[in-house]
Enzyme design. Structure first.
Site, mmCIF file in Angstrom:
data_model
loop_
_atom_site.group_PDB
_atom_site.id
_atom_site.type_symbol
_atom_site.label_atom_id
_atom_site.label_comp_id
_atom_site.label_asym_id
_atom_site.label_seq_id
_atom_site.Cartn_x
_atom_site.Cartn_y
_atom_site.Cartn_z
ATOM 1 N N TYR A 154 54.169 25.822 46.928
ATOM 2 C CA TYR A 154 55.205 24.762 47.077
ATOM 3 C C TYR A 154 54.258 23.526 47.134
ATOM 4 O O TYR A 154 54.877 22.533 46.719
ATOM 5 C CB TYR A 154 56.074 24.721 48.273
ATOM 6 N N TYR A 213 57.463 15.084 63.363
ATOM 7 C CA TYR A 213 58.055 13.978 62.890
ATOM 8 C C TYR A 213 58.347 12.975 63.909
ATOM 9 O O TYR A 213 58.527 13.128 65.116
ATOM 10 C CB TYR A 213 59.335 13.764 62.149
#
Length: 253
Positions: A154, A213
């Site tokens: 990916y 995050y």
């Protein structure tokens, strides 16, 4: 119609049946565009298109099939009356260590995530040129900027999409065609949910993701769609070859 002069009115969106692609189509339509949705999932595509109304045309298309992509693009441009913007959102994930990644899964990940955008871009280029210019936005990933474990296939494809777009932006610039990438972080889509829902502790896995995050949350697809529409429109007329992180700060946090 050149996007340098006005907002794009004729969109083709791959992976348009769900997730970010569907959010892009919905936002484009809300701003007065007509949109063609390409997707391999016929049932989901039909359902999504019906919800969007007559200004959206669903076309079943496997983006890894060169002939199917060319035929779908020609059909789309005929229905739209031209082309101003292409958005490549079709993609697949691959979540496993390299030694457990079989040849077929590696090939499929490359085919959808990298060859797919190449085929749609190649098919769209003559139509964008005929319109006097336009925009291509490829949906990459924050994983194309900063790697994740157990995602070699990916990450490799998403990084390649970024460089593919940078190279194409140089080729396309003389024709007034801009090429950019958007690199999303954790976005609440079926593809993202599949990355943690089957874990032994799904909520724990989701919380671990959130902690990567700076903003500490998962975003809605519409937040990425806003960035895509910006890069597709006249406000970004001097932006090409860029990779815009829409990732809540993961790539620097």
């Amino acid at each position: 119609m050149s996007t340098a002069a006005s907002a794009p009115r004729r969109f083709v969106v791959s992976g348009g049946a769900s997730g970010i692609g569907l959010a892009v189509a919905r936002l484009a339509l809300a701003r007065g565009a007509r949109t063609v949705l390409l997707d391999h999932d016929a049932s989901r595509l039909q359902t999504s298109a019906q919800a969007l109304g007559d200004a959206a045309l669903p076309l079943v298309c496997d983006v890894t099939d060169s002939q199917a992509v060319t035929a779908a693009m020609n059909h789309a441009v005929h229905w739209l009356g031209g082309l101003d913007a292409l958005v490549n959102s079709a993609g697949v994930d691959s979540l496993k260590p390299l030694e457990q990644t079989g040849d077929d899964e590696w090939a499929r990940t490359l085919a959808v995530n990298l060859t797919g955008p190449m085929l749609t871009c190649r098919a769209a280029m003559p139509h964008l040129r005929a319109a006097g210019g336009g925009s291509i936005v490829n949906i990459s990933s924050g994983a194309g900027l900063r790697p994740l474990p157990n995602r070699t296939a990916y990450c490799a494809t998403k990084a390649a999409v970024i460089m593919f777009g940078k190279a194409l932006s140089i080729e396309a610039a003389p024709d007034g065609i801009r090429v950019n990438a958007v690199c999303p972080g954790a976005i609440d889509t079926p593809l993202f949910r599949s990355s943690y829902e089957h874990a032994e502790d799904p909520q724990g896995a989701l919380e671990e993701i959130r902690q990567r995050y700076a903003l500490g949350r998962v975003a809605a697809p519409e937040e990425v769609a806003e960035a895509v529409l910006y890069l597709s429109g006249p406000g970004a007329s001097y932006i090409t070859g860029t990779a815009l992180a829409v990732d809540g700060g993961r790539t620097f946090h």
